[in-house]
Design a protein around this motif. Sequence first.
Motif, mmCIF file in Angstrom:
data_model
loop_
_atom_site.group_PDB
_atom_site.id
_atom_site.type_symbol
_atom_site.label_atom_id
_atom_site.label_comp_id
_atom_site.label_asym_id
_atom_site.label_seq_id
_atom_site.Cartn_x
_atom_site.Cartn_y
_atom_site.Cartn_z
ATOM 1 N N GLU A 44 26.854 38.344 43.747
ATOM 2 C CA GLU A 44 27.382 37.236 42.952
ATOM 3 C C GLU A 44 27.908 37.733 41.604
ATOM 4 O O GLU A 44 28.979 37.320 41.140
ATOM 5 C CB GLU A 44 26.285 36.182 42.744
ATOM 6 C CG GLU A 44 26.708 35.001 41.897
ATOM 7 C CD GLU A 44 27.685 34.074 42.599
ATOM 8 O OE1 GLU A 44 28.280 33.230 41.913
ATOM 9 O OE2 GLU A 44 27.865 34.208 43.813
ATOM 10 N N ARG A 47 31.181 39.459 42.195
ATOM 11 C CA ARG A 47 32.231 38.492 42.459
ATOM 12 C C ARG A 47 32.694 37.823 41.168
ATOM 13 O O ARG A 47 33.904 37.659 40.924
ATOM 14 C CB ARG A 47 31.723 37.432 43.444
ATOM 15 C CG ARG A 47 32.798 36.408 43.839
ATOM 16 C CD ARG A 47 32.225 35.337 44.729
ATOM 17 N NE ARG A 47 31.211 34.539 44.060
ATOM 18 C CZ ARG A 47 31.481 33.528 43.220
ATOM 19 N NH1 ARG A 47 32.719 33.216 42.934
ATOM 20 N NH2 ARG A 47 30.499 32.847 42.669
ATOM 21 N N LEU A 48 31.765 37.467 40.305
ATOM 22 C CA LEU A 48 32.125 36.827 39.043
ATOM 23 C C LEU A 48 32.890 37.780 38.127
ATOM 24 O O LEU A 48 33.844 37.378 37.456
ATOM 25 C CB LEU A 48 30.870 36.312 38.341
ATOM 26 C CG LEU A 48 30.199 35.112 39.010
ATOM 27 C CD1 LEU A 48 28.872 34.806 38.332
ATOM 28 C CD2 LEU A 48 31.109 33.911 38.984
ATOM 29 N N LYS A 49 32.496 39.053 38.107
ATOM 30 C CA LYS A 49 33.232 40.030 37.301
ATOM 31 C C LYS A 49 34.653 40.201 37.811
ATOM 32 O O LYS A 49 35.589 40.330 37.025
ATOM 33 C CB LYS A 49 32.510 41.377 37.307
ATOM 34 C CG LYS A 49 31.287 41.410 36.430
ATOM 35 C CD LYS A 49 30.636 42.777 36.442
ATOM 36 C CE LYS A 49 29.414 42.803 35.552
ATOM 37 N NZ LYS A 49 28.758 44.124 35.544
ATOM 38 N N ARG A 50 34.817 40.198 39.131
ATOM 39 C CA ARG A 50 36.154 40.320 39.714
ATOM 40 C C ARG A 50 36.999 39.101 39.349
ATOM 41 O O ARG A 50 38.170 39.232 38.989
ATOM 42 C CB ARG A 50 36.059 40.465 41.227
ATOM 43 C CG ARG A 50 37.393 40.793 41.860
ATOM 44 C CD ARG A 50 37.347 40.967 43.368
ATOM 45 N NE ARG A 50 36.162 41.649 43.843
ATOM 46 C CZ ARG A 50 35.354 41.191 44.806
ATOM 47 N NH1 ARG A 50 35.623 40.042 45.396
ATOM 48 N NH2 ARG A 50 34.303 41.865 45.182
ATOM 49 N N GLN A 51 36.414 37.910 39.417
ATOM 50 C CA GLN A 51 37.147 36.705 39.041
ATOM 51 C C GLN A 51 37.526 36.738 37.568
ATOM 52 O O GLN A 51 38.623 36.330 37.192
ATOM 53 C CB GLN A 51 36.308 35.462 39.315
ATOM 54 C CG GLN A 51 36.247 35.064 40.754
ATOM 55 C CD GLN A 51 35.430 33.807 40.951
ATOM 56 O OE1 GLN A 51 34.751 33.327 40.031
ATOM 57 N NE2 GLN A 51 35.474 33.259 42.160
ATOM 58 N N LEU A 52 36.639 37.211 36.732
ATOM 59 C CA LEU A 52 36.909 37.289 35.303
ATOM 60 C C LEU A 52 38.034 38.286 35.012
ATOM 61 O O LEU A 52 38.891 38.029 34.175
ATOM 62 C CB LEU A 52 35.633 37.690 34.559
ATOM 63 C CG LEU A 52 35.661 37.613 33.046
ATOM 64 C CD1 LEU A 52 35.973 36.192 32.584
ATOM 65 C CD2 LEU A 52 34.345 38.068 32.475
ATOM 66 N N SER A 53 38.032 39.408 35.731
ATOM 67 C CA SER A 53 39.082 40.403 35.494
ATOM 68 C C SER A 53 40.441 39.919 36.019
ATOM 69 O O SER A 53 41.485 40.293 35.498
ATOM 70 C CB SER A 53 38.714 41.729 36.147
ATOM 71 O OG SER A 53 38.716 41.642 37.543
ATOM 72 N N ASP A 54 40.434 39.064 37.055
ATOM 73 C CA ASP A 54 41.671 38.542 37.615
ATOM 74 C C ASP A 54 42.191 37.305 36.886
ATOM 75 O O ASP A 54 43.325 36.877 37.118
ATOM 76 C CB ASP A 54 41.473 38.174 39.106
ATOM 77 C CG ASP A 54 41.254 39.396 39.973
ATOM 78 O OD1 ASP A 54 41.580 40.506 39.527
ATOM 79 O OD2 ASP A 54 40.747 39.211 41.097
ATOM 80 N N TYR A 55 41.392 36.761 35.987
ATOM 81 C CA TYR A 55 41.760 35.532 35.299
ATOM 82 C C TYR A 55 42.937 35.775 34.366
ATOM 83 O O TYR A 55 42.976 36.758 33.619
ATOM 84 C CB TYR A 55 40.559 35.002 34.497
ATOM 85 C CG TYR A 55 40.821 33.668 33.863
ATOM 86 C CD1 TYR A 55 40.843 32.508 34.589
ATOM 87 C CD2 TYR A 55 41.043 33.596 32.476
ATOM 88 C CE1 TYR A 55 41.073 31.285 33.995
ATOM 89 C CE2 TYR A 55 41.281 32.378 31.874
ATOM 90 C CZ TYR A 55 41.290 31.222 32.642
ATOM 91 O OH TYR A 55 41.543 30.019 32.032
#
Length: 59
Positions: A44, A47-55
């Motif tokens: 989790e 996944r959150l770090k990936r979402q943050l980097s893609d934001y």
Amino acid sequence: MSTGKERLDDEDLDELDDSVPTPSPEPVAKINLAKRRTIDNLLEEKRLKRQLSDYDYDL
């Protein structure tokens, strides 16, 4: 010499039961559940770090 096909008497079974403790499966299940929760938390976080980097911050 034992052929492996001999029947054990009730007294022999009682001796075997007393000498070999039966392990309880409950602690193993708790350990596995704790490991699973740790893995889920790490996934989790990843996944959150990936979402943050893609934001896209330039909205």
